[in-house]
Scaffold this motif. Structure first.
Motif, PDB file in Angstrom:
ATOM      1  N   ARG A  86       3.278   2.808  -7.605  1.00 56.28           N
ATOM      2  CA  ARG A  86       3.563   2.914  -6.172  1.00 56.28           C
ATOM      3  C   ARG A  86       2.469   2.264  -5.329  1.00 56.28           C
ATOM      4  NH1 ARG A  86       7.612   6.347  -5.005  1.00 56.28           N
ATOM      5  NH2 ARG A  86       8.423   7.557  -6.755  1.00 56.28           N
ATOM      6  N   ALA A  87       1.221   2.488  -5.723  1.00 54.65           N
ATOM      7  CA  ALA A  87       0.100   1.886  -4.994  1.00 54.65           C
ATOM      8  C   ALA A  87       0.172   0.367  -5.075  1.00 54.65           C
ATOM      9  CB  ALA A  87      -1.226   2.400  -5.554  1.00 54.65           C
ATOM     10  N   MET A  88       0.477  -0.151  -6.259  1.00 60.08           N
ATOM     11  CA  MET A  88       0.591  -1.598  -6.438  1.00 60.08           C
ATOM     12  C   MET A  88       1.762  -2.150  -5.633  1.00 60.08           C
ATOM     13  SD  MET A  88       2.705  -3.969  -8.047  1.00 60.08           S
ATOM     14  CE  MET A  88       3.562  -3.014  -9.274  1.00 60.08           C
ATOM     15  N   LEU A  89       2.907  -1.468  -5.668  1.00 58.20           N
ATOM     16  CA  LEU A  89       4.086  -1.949  -4.952  1.00 58.20           C
ATOM     17  C   LEU A  89       3.866  -1.947  -3.442  1.00 58.20           C
ATOM     18  CD1 LEU A  89       6.795  -0.199  -7.138  1.00 58.20           C
ATOM     19  CD2 LEU A  89       6.424  -2.683  -6.943  1.00 58.20           C
ATOM     20  N   ALA A  90       3.232  -0.912  -2.927  1.00 54.09           N
ATOM     21  CA  ALA A  90       2.946  -0.868  -1.490  1.00 54.09           C
ATOM     22  C   ALA A  90       2.015  -2.007  -1.092  1.00 54.09           C
ATOM     23  CB  ALA A  90       2.331   0.484  -1.119  1.00 54.09           C
ATOM     24  N   LEU A  91       1.003  -2.255  -1.914  1.00 54.15           N
ATOM     25  CA  LEU A  91       0.077  -3.355  -1.633  1.00 54.15           C
ATOM     26  C   LEU A  91       0.795  -4.697  -1.718  1.00 54.15           C
ATOM     27  CD1 LEU A  91      -2.832  -4.273  -1.047  1.00 54.15           C
ATOM     28  CD2 LEU A  91      -3.187  -4.335  -3.533  1.00 54.15           C
ATOM     29  N   ALA A  92       1.600  -4.895  -2.754  1.00 56.62           N
ATOM     30  CA  ALA A  92       2.333  -6.159  -2.910  1.00 56.62           C
ATOM     31  C   ALA A  92       3.244  -6.420  -1.720  1.00 56.62           C
ATOM     32  CB  ALA A  92       3.143  -6.139  -4.205  1.00 56.62           C
ATOM     33  N   GLU A  93       3.921  -5.389  -1.242  1.00 55.96           N
ATOM     34  CA  GLU A  93       4.787  -5.546  -0.073  1.00 55.96           C
ATOM     35  C   GLU A  93       3.980  -5.875   1.175  1.00 55.96           C
ATOM     36  OE1 GLU A  93       7.413  -2.195   0.437  1.00 55.96           O
ATOM     37  OE2 GLU A  93       8.497  -2.647  -1.422  1.00 55.96           O
ATOM     38  N   ALA A  94       2.872  -5.167   1.383  1.00 58.34           N
ATOM     39  CA  ALA A  94       2.057  -5.403   2.578  1.00 58.34           C
ATOM     40  C   ALA A  94       1.487  -6.816   2.592  1.00 58.34           C
ATOM     41  CB  ALA A  94       0.933  -4.374   2.668  1.00 58.34           C
ATOM     42  N   VAL A  95       1.003  -7.279   1.452  1.00 58.83           N
ATOM     43  CA  VAL A  95       0.424  -8.621   1.397  1.00 58.83           C
ATOM     44  C   VAL A  95       1.509  -9.684   1.554  1.00 58.83           C
ATOM     45  CG1 VAL A  95      -0.875 -10.263  -0.043  1.00 58.83           C
ATOM     46  CG2 VAL A  95      -1.592  -7.867   0.080  1.00 58.83           C
ATOM     47  N   THR A  96       2.678  -9.461   0.968  1.00 54.33           N
ATOM     48  CA  THR A  96       3.783 -10.411   1.103  1.00 54.33           C
ATOM     49  C   THR A  96       4.249 -10.500   2.556  1.00 54.33           C
ATOM     50  OG1 THR A  96       4.474 -10.085  -1.173  1.00 54.33           O
ATOM     51  CG2 THR A  96       6.141 -10.928   0.335  1.00 54.33           C
ATOM     52  N   ILE A  98       2.417  -9.824   5.252  1.00 53.49           N
ATOM     53  CA  ILE A  98       1.144  -9.607   5.950  1.00 53.49           C
ATOM     54  C   ILE A  98       1.212  -9.891   7.450  1.00 53.49           C
ATOM     55  CG2 ILE A  98       0.076 -11.885   5.583  1.00 53.49           C
ATOM     56  CD1 ILE A  98      -2.398 -10.008   4.587  1.00 53.49           C
ATOM     57  N   SER A  99       2.100 -10.786   7.872  1.00 52.78           N
ATOM     58  CA  SER A  99       2.190 -11.099   9.296  1.00 52.78           C
ATOM     59  C   SER A  99       2.778  -9.953  10.107  1.00 52.78           C
ATOM     60  CB  SER A  99       3.026 -12.362   9.514  1.00 52.78           C
ATOM     61  OG  SER A  99       4.377 -12.125   9.167  1.00 52.78           O
ATOM     62  N   GLU A 100       3.441  -9.004   9.468  1.00 50.15           N
ATOM     63  CA  GLU A 100       4.071  -7.901  10.188  1.00 50.15           C
ATOM     64  C   GLU A 100       3.070  -6.847  10.644  1.00 50.15           C
ATOM     65  OE1 GLU A 100       7.365  -6.320   7.960  1.00 50.15           O
ATOM     66  OE2 GLU A 100       8.268  -8.308   7.727  1.00 50.15           O
ATOM     67  N   GLN A 101       2.139  -6.463   9.762  1.00 53.44           N
ATOM     68  CA  GLN A 101       1.183  -5.429  10.154  1.00 53.44           C
ATOM     69  C   GLN A 101      -0.109  -5.472   9.350  1.00 53.44           C
ATOM     70  OE1 GLN A 101       2.682  -1.453   9.603  1.00 53.44           O
ATOM     71  NE2 GLN A 101       3.508  -1.877   7.588  1.00 53.44           N
ATOM     72  N   GLY A 102      -0.371  -6.600   8.711  1.00 54.57           N
ATOM     73  CA  GLY A 102      -1.560  -6.687   7.883  1.00 54.57           C
ATOM     74  C   GLY A 102      -1.416  -5.791   6.662  1.00 54.57           C
ATOM     75  N   GLU A 106      -3.869   2.943   5.076  1.00 61.35           N
ATOM     76  CA  GLU A 106      -3.275   3.864   4.102  1.00 61.35           C
ATOM     77  C   GLU A 106      -2.912   3.147   2.808  1.00 61.35           C
ATOM     78  OE1 GLU A 106       0.904   6.244   3.588  1.00 61.35           O
ATOM     79  OE2 GLU A 106      -0.015   6.298   5.576  1.00 61.35           O
ATOM     80  N   VAL A 107      -2.377   1.939   2.924  1.00 60.51           N
ATOM     81  CA  VAL A 107      -2.015   1.151   1.736  1.00 60.51           C
ATOM     82  C   VAL A 107      -3.278   0.749   0.985  1.00 60.51           C
ATOM     83  CG1 VAL A 107      -0.982  -1.031   0.949  1.00 60.51           C
ATOM     84  CG2 VAL A 107       0.163   0.343   2.719  1.00 60.51           C
ATOM     85  N   TYR A 108      -4.284   0.320   1.723  1.00 65.95           N
ATOM     86  CA  TYR A 108      -5.559  -0.055   1.094  1.00 65.95           C
ATOM     87  C   TYR A 108      -6.180   1.146   0.373  1.00 65.95           C
ATOM     88  CZ  TYR A 108     -10.447  -1.231   0.501  1.00 65.95           C
ATOM     89  OH  TYR A 108     -11.699  -1.420  -0.031  1.00 65.95           O
ATOM     90  N   THR A 109      -6.228   2.284   1.039  1.00 69.29           N
ATOM     91  CA  THR A 109      -6.832   3.489   0.461  1.00 69.29           C
ATOM     92  C   THR A 109      -6.078   3.932  -0.789  1.00 69.29           C
ATOM     93  OG1 THR A 109      -7.613   4.158   2.635  1.00 69.29           O
ATOM     94  CG2 THR A 109      -7.492   5.876   0.956  1.00 69.29           C
ATOM     95  N   GLN A 110      -4.765   3.894  -0.723  1.00 72.83           N
ATOM     96  CA  GLN A 110      -3.947   4.269  -1.877  1.00 72.83           C
ATOM     97  C   GLN A 110      -4.203   3.308  -3.040  1.00 72.83           C
ATOM     98  OE1 GLN A 110       0.290   3.806  -1.274  1.00 72.83           O
ATOM     99  NE2 GLN A 110       0.780   5.288  -2.879  1.00 72.83           N
ATOM    100  N   ALA A 111      -4.256   2.031  -2.752  1.00 73.95           N
ATOM    101  CA  ALA A 111      -4.505   1.046  -3.815  1.00 73.95           C
ATOM    102  C   ALA A 111      -5.884   1.253  -4.427  1.00 73.95           C
ATOM    103  CB  ALA A 111      -4.377  -0.374  -3.268  1.00 73.95           C
ATOM    104  N   ARG A 112      -6.888   1.484  -3.588  1.00 78.14           N
ATOM    105  CA  ARG A 112      -8.248   1.652  -4.095  1.00 78.14           C
ATOM    106  C   ARG A 112      -8.420   2.950  -4.877  1.00 78.14           C
ATOM    107  NH1 ARG A 112     -12.619  -0.809  -2.866  1.00 78.14           N
ATOM    108  NH2 ARG A 112     -13.099   0.119  -4.895  1.00 78.14           N
ATOM    109  N   TYR A 120      -8.359  -4.746  -7.500  1.00 76.87           N
ATOM    110  CA  TYR A 120      -7.735  -4.935  -6.187  1.00 76.87           C
ATOM    111  C   TYR A 120      -7.626  -6.426  -5.878  1.00 76.87           C
ATOM    112  CZ  TYR A 120      -6.967  -4.619  -1.141  1.00 76.87           C
ATOM    113  OH  TYR A 120      -6.458  -4.756   0.124  1.00 76.87           O
ATOM    114  N   MET A 121      -8.711  -7.154  -6.084  1.00 76.16           N
ATOM    115  CA  MET A 121      -8.700  -8.591  -5.814  1.00 76.16           C
ATOM    116  C   MET A 121      -7.773  -9.330  -6.785  1.00 76.16           C
ATOM    117  SD  MET A 121     -10.218  -8.940  -3.061  1.00 76.16           S
ATOM    118  CE  MET A 121      -9.911 -10.702  -3.050  1.00 76.16           C
ATOM    119  N   GLU A 122      -7.700  -8.871  -8.019  1.00 73.00           N
ATOM    120  CA  GLU A 122      -6.771  -9.475  -8.978  1.00 73.00           C
ATOM    121  C   GLU A 122      -5.322  -9.254  -8.546  1.00 73.00           C
ATOM    122  OE1 GLU A 122      -9.500  -9.261 -13.041  1.00 73.00           O
ATOM    123  OE2 GLU A 122      -8.111  -7.619 -12.595  1.00 73.00           O
ATOM    124  N   LEU A 123      -5.029  -8.083  -7.997  1.00 74.03           N
ATOM    125  CA  LEU A 123      -3.682  -7.836  -7.477  1.00 74.03           C
ATOM    126  C   LEU A 123      -3.375  -8.746  -6.289  1.00 74.03           C
ATOM    127  CD1 LEU A 123      -3.442  -3.939  -7.669  1.00 74.03           C
ATOM    128  CD2 LEU A 123      -2.119  -5.594  -9.015  1.00 74.03           C
TER     129      LEU A 123
END
Length: 149
Positions: A86-96, A98-102, A106-112, A120-123
């Motif tokens: 879930r943490a990976m999927l939320a991060l992948a969606e946010a980065v994909t 990224i223009s919508e809300q960076g 919460e997504v960063y904290t969950q991923a970390r 994190y950088m590899e993801l």
């Protein structure tokens, strides 16, 4: 269906650059099954049929992931996904997107909570790589099976 052009033959330097990027991702510490889920989810968001076809088949070769594939577009409501997935999927969606809300805090904290700085950088690199592949495939008119014809 016909491809618009074959980027592999029309621009070998593009292929070489993308393969170099992909090698960095493949050689990273990201679990292969997690990486395939990432590629599938990003490809769903971007609407890349070629990549969806390839990566769902790749994941199925790795084990019994049929239910994961079926429920991936609704992962937030599907209890089969682990907290790490879930943490990976939320991060992948946010980065994909990224223009919508960076990348929200919460997504960063969950991923970390599940991935150290290196992971994190590899993801992030993995998300960038599949976004690049999706954009090449869609822009050149690639479709499932186009290289087998």
């Amino acid at each position: 269906m016909n491809m618009r052009l074959n980027y592999r033959t029309s621009s070998p330097d593009v292929l070489k650059a993308m393969l170099s990027l992909q090698k960095s991702v493949t050689d990273s510490s990201i679990d292969h099954d997690l990486h395939e889920l990432l590629k599938i989810r990003v490809s769903q968001i971007n609407g890349c049929a070629f990549c969806l076809d390839m990566h769902t088949k790749d994941l199925m070769k790795m084990g019994d992931y049929q239910e994961h594939i079926f429920l991936l577009s609704a992962w937030r409501e599907a209890p089969i996904f682990t907290d790490r997935e879930r943490a990976m999927l939320a991060l992948a969606e946010a980065v994909t997107k990224i223009s919508e809300q960076g990348v929200p805090e919460e997504v960063y904290t969950q991923a970390r909570a599940h991935f150290d700085e290196k992971e994190y950088m590899e993801l992030i690199l993995a998300v960038n790589a599949i976004n690049g592949w999706n954009r090449i495939a869609i822009s050149t008119g690639m479709f499932p099976g186009c290289y087998s014809k």
